[in-house]
Design a protein around this motif. Sequence first.
Motif: not given
Length: 354
Positions: A115-125, A127-138
């Motif tokens: 709700e406050d718009g902070r970012t988080f890191h995508v680390v998997g989807n 099929g498992g872990l992604v190659e590199r963590p990616v910051a996202a807001a949504f």
Amino acid sequence: TRGGTFWYHPHPDRRTAPQVYRGMAGFLLVEDGRDAALGLPTGERDVPILLQDRRLFDDHSFTYAPFPMDLMNGYLGDVALANGTPDAYLSVSASPWRLRFLNGSNARVFRVGFEDGRTFHVVGNDGGLVERPVAAAFLDLGPGERVESVADFSGDAVGHSVHLVSRTFAVPGGGFGPGMGPGMGMGGGLPQGSPMTLLRLDVDRGSEAPPFQPPYVLVPIERHDPARVRTRRSFVMQTWMPPVHGAFTINGLAFEPGRVDVRVPRGELELWEVVNASAHPHPFHVHAVQFQVASRTSGPVGPHETGWKDTVLVWPGERMELLMRFEGEAGLFILHCHNLEHEDAGMMLNMEVV
């Protein structure tokens, strides 16, 4: 076997939607021993969160009673559940937490963020872990999709709460909202894209781990080379009025159990063009393979669409390109829309891997 966030649910022809809606779905978490070495939160700070929506009836039952327009839109609720709980909350420490999201709804697309718009890191989807963590807001998460994130609460004071929400969005092309269609009867639930509160996170204790330092590489992923594609296929998803079985098609075909629609050879790289020629979002899901997203016409490939996928959200009017190679067992499998009302009404094909 790669570790990852997987799930289960029943799959009976024309009966998947009511069974999933009544609760027959859950996580299957596979571990491969790499998480701790990569600095990802583990143990108590690794939390699976099943996101769903339900209609609130007086007796609080999971009553599945679709109107005709619900079959067109998909069965949309008016209350969000996290792990089966309305108004859910989670106690967290002022530390990084791994939040594994699964959209287990029948039809609801969640635009997941804080709700406050902070970012988080995508680390998997899927099929498992992604190659590199990616910051996202949504992230836009369609039914059947999974995403693993790391949210860091190190900067939050003890006693502070933050809400995970589904943000407002407009479905490209408009689509059909709940309500009266021409001779179709009333629909129900909140319209697709309505804002919803998913989960309250309460920071009730101090730090238990240092702030998250995303590693440059989580796992190496070999990218499919489009120059090596042997076969190209096209899958066009369409919906028709009235919303009865046979009005939801892929390549003009509605599902017939005894018919084989696609034959795919093992070991050969293929490019699948997936086209949404309808007014509704369609999560496109393929059994027996993990594929890579090459492109989408609505914009760049999302941060949760890198790596390996088995489900992708295709917006109205959109075309996507998917690179896939079937390397598992031969046999008969299916591909389908993961809007469960659409699937039950015929938007599914038989695929034989040979």
